[in-house]
Design an enzyme around this catalytic site. Sequence first.
Site, PDB file in Angstrom:
ATOM      1  N   ASN A 259      53.127  27.154  42.438  1.00 52.96           N
ATOM      2  CA  ASN A 259      53.669  25.797  42.547  1.00 52.96           C
ATOM      3  C   ASN A 259      52.706  24.832  41.855  1.00 52.96           C
ATOM      4  O   ASN A 259      51.652  24.507  42.397  1.00 52.96           O
ATOM      5  CB  ASN A 259      53.843  25.441  44.032  1.00 52.96           C
ATOM      6  CG  ASN A 259      54.311  24.012  44.220  1.00 52.96           C
ATOM      7  OD1 ASN A 259      54.717  23.354  43.255  1.00 52.96           O
ATOM      8  ND2 ASN A 259      54.268  23.520  45.448  1.00 52.96           N
TER       9      ASN A 259
ATOM     10  N   LYS B 120      53.192  21.732  41.188  1.00 53.53           N
ATOM     11  CA  LYS B 120      53.294  20.337  41.658  1.00 53.53           C
ATOM     12  C   LYS B 120      53.349  19.369  40.468  1.00 53.53           C
ATOM     13  O   LYS B 120      53.961  19.700  39.461  1.00 53.53           O
ATOM     14  CB  LYS B 120      52.128  20.009  42.598  1.00 53.53           C
ATOM     15  CG  LYS B 120      51.952  21.083  43.670  1.00 53.53           C
ATOM     16  CD  LYS B 120      51.034  20.678  44.765  1.00 53.53           C
ATOM     17  CE  LYS B 120      50.954  21.828  45.770  1.00 53.53           C
ATOM     18  NZ  LYS B 120      50.455  21.445  47.053  1.00 53.53           N
TER      19      LYS B 120
ATOM     20  N   HIS C 134      60.007  21.425  50.377  1.00 54.99           N
ATOM     21  CA  HIS C 134      58.535  21.403  50.379  1.00 54.99           C
ATOM     22  C   HIS C 134      58.056  20.156  51.119  1.00 54.99           C
ATOM     23  O   HIS C 134      58.674  19.089  51.011  1.00 54.99           O
ATOM     24  CB  HIS C 134      58.006  21.407  48.942  1.00 54.99           C
ATOM     25  CG  HIS C 134      56.525  21.657  48.877  1.00 54.99           C
ATOM     26  ND1 HIS C 134      55.611  20.664  49.149  1.00 54.99           N
ATOM     27  CD2 HIS C 134      55.823  22.777  48.629  1.00 54.99           C
ATOM     28  CE1 HIS C 134      54.396  21.177  49.048  1.00 54.99           C
ATOM     29  NE2 HIS C 134      54.494  22.461  48.736  1.00 54.99           N
TER      30      HIS C 134
ATOM     31  N   GLU D 188      55.817  18.124  50.556  1.00 54.81           N
ATOM     32  CA  GLU D 188      55.540  16.961  49.704  1.00 54.81           C
ATOM     33  C   GLU D 188      56.838  16.277  49.276  1.00 54.81           C
ATOM     34  O   GLU D 188      56.841  15.087  48.981  1.00 54.81           O
ATOM     35  CB  GLU D 188      54.677  17.390  48.500  1.00 54.81           C
ATOM     36  CG  GLU D 188      53.244  17.659  48.945  1.00 54.81           C
ATOM     37  CD  GLU D 188      52.461  18.609  48.065  1.00 54.81           C
ATOM     38  OE1 GLU D 188      52.902  18.919  46.953  1.00 54.81           O
ATOM     39  OE2 GLU D 188      51.385  19.067  48.525  1.00 54.81           O
TER      40      GLU D 188
ATOM     41  N   GLU E 239      55.025  27.091  55.442  1.00 54.77           N
ATOM     42  CA  GLU E 239      53.877  26.351  54.925  1.00 54.77           C
ATOM     43  C   GLU E 239      53.453  25.294  55.943  1.00 54.77           C
ATOM     44  O   GLU E 239      54.031  24.198  55.975  1.00 54.77           O
ATOM     45  CB  GLU E 239      54.245  25.640  53.616  1.00 54.77           C
ATOM     46  CG  GLU E 239      54.645  26.564  52.486  1.00 54.77           C
ATOM     47  CD  GLU E 239      54.367  25.916  51.132  1.00 54.77           C
ATOM     48  OE1 GLU E 239      53.575  26.488  50.377  1.00 54.77           O
ATOM     49  OE2 GLU E 239      54.915  24.852  50.846  1.00 54.77           O
TER      50      GLU E 239
ATOM     51  N   GLY F 120      46.671  22.296  50.649  1.00 58.64           N
ATOM     52  CA  GLY F 120      45.653  21.551  49.916  1.00 58.64           C
ATOM     53  C   GLY F 120      44.402  21.217  50.693  1.00 58.64           C
ATOM     54  O   GLY F 120      43.560  20.450  50.227  1.00 58.64           O
TER      55      GLY F 120
ATOM     56  N   SER G 291      46.864  26.658  51.035  1.00 49.96           N
ATOM     57  CA  SER G 291      45.463  27.001  50.752  1.00 49.96           C
ATOM     58  C   SER G 291      45.204  28.485  50.513  1.00 49.96           C
ATOM     59  O   SER G 291      44.134  28.996  50.882  1.00 49.96           O
ATOM     60  CB  SER G 291      44.556  26.481  51.869  1.00 49.96           C
ATOM     61  OG  SER G 291      44.562  25.074  51.887  1.00 49.96           O
TER      62      SER G 291
HETATM   63  P1  PGA Z   1      48.005  24.770  48.082  1.00 50.41           P
HETATM   64  O1  PGA Z   1      49.553  24.354  47.971  1.00 50.41           O
HETATM   65  O2  PGA Z   1      47.916  26.229  47.741  1.00 50.41           O
HETATM   66  O3  PGA Z   1      47.315  23.910  47.065  1.00 50.41           O
HETATM   67  O4  PGA Z   1      47.582  24.506  49.474  1.00 50.41           O
HETATM   68  C1  PGA Z   1      50.564  25.193  48.431  1.00 50.41           C
HETATM   69  C2  PGA Z   1      51.883  24.516  48.319  1.00 50.41           C
HETATM   70  O5  PGA Z   1      51.937  23.277  48.359  1.00 50.41           O
HETATM   71  O6  PGA Z   1      52.917  25.170  48.178  1.00 50.41           O
END
Ligand code: PGA
Length: 250
Positions: free
Chosen positions: A11, A13, A99, A101, A168, A174, A211
Site C-alpha cells: 500500500n 498511500k 482503509h 485513512e 488493520e 504507521g 507496521s
Molecule cells: P504501515 O501501513 O505498514 O505503514 O503501518 C499499513 C497500512 O496502512 O495498510
Amino acid sequence: MTNNNMYFVANWKMYGNQSSISSINNVIKLTKDKKFRKIRIVYCPPFTLLRSFVEKTKNSKIYVGAQNCHYEIEYGPHTGFINSKMIKDSGSKFVILGHSESRREGDQDKIINKKIKSALSSNLKIIFCIGETFNEKKNNQTKFVLNKQINVGLEKIKNFKNIIVAYEPVWSIGTGIIPKNVELIENINFIRNKLNKLKNGKKIKILYGGSVNSKNIKNLTAISEINGFIVGGASLNSKKFIDIIKKSIN
Ligand code: PGA
C-alpha cells in the site's frame, strides 16, 4: 502450515511518482524465482500511477490495485473521484476499501458497503479493511467494532469469492507497534469465526496490516490464520519489501 500462497499487498498511500516505478524491478525479478511462484503480490500505488504499474508488471505475476473508489458504479458528475469501472479500465484487478485513512476522510461503513458492491460489479477483487482505534481498544470495544464493520460492510453481499478481509488495528498503522500475539490471535479468530458463519465465508482470506516489517514478520507468519499482509511504509523500499516476503516463505 505452508504459506507459499500468501498475499503481500504493497500500500503506497500518497507516495510515489513516475520515477519510483523502476524501484520495483527487484520485486518483479523475485516473482520469477520458482520458490516464490505461488505468492500473490499486489501493488496499490496512487491512482496516477495505476496504468504505469499495470504496464510495468504485465509480464510478471504481480497484480495492481487502487486504494479506494467512488461508490457510484456509473460515470457521473463527481469531480475529483474515480469509480470502480475506471479502475478496472486501467487494467488493475484489486481495490482497497475501508482503509482507516479513507475512513478518517469520511468513509463510513454504509458507504464502504456501497463501494464494495460497486467494485464487485466491476469484477475487481476487494481488500476490505477493518480495525479498531486505540480508544476503542482501550474501552474494550474491539469485537463490537469489528462485528459492526463486517456486518454493515458486507450487508446484502452474497458472493465472497472476490473479497479478502484485512485486519488493520488503526493504532498499529504507521506507529511501529503491533498487537501482542495473544491479542492478535484472539481478534483474527474472532474475524475468522464470524466470516465462517457466512455462506461460503470459510474461503475468505484474512490479511494483517499495521507496521509489518522485516523484524516482526517471523512472529506474524507464525499465526496460521493470517493469509497475508498489507505493508505500508516498508513496501516503499523494495529491499525491505523483499526481505519481508523472503522471511515469510518457508
Ligand atoms: P504501515 O501501513 O505498514 O505503514 O503501518 C499499513 C497500512 O496502512 O495498510
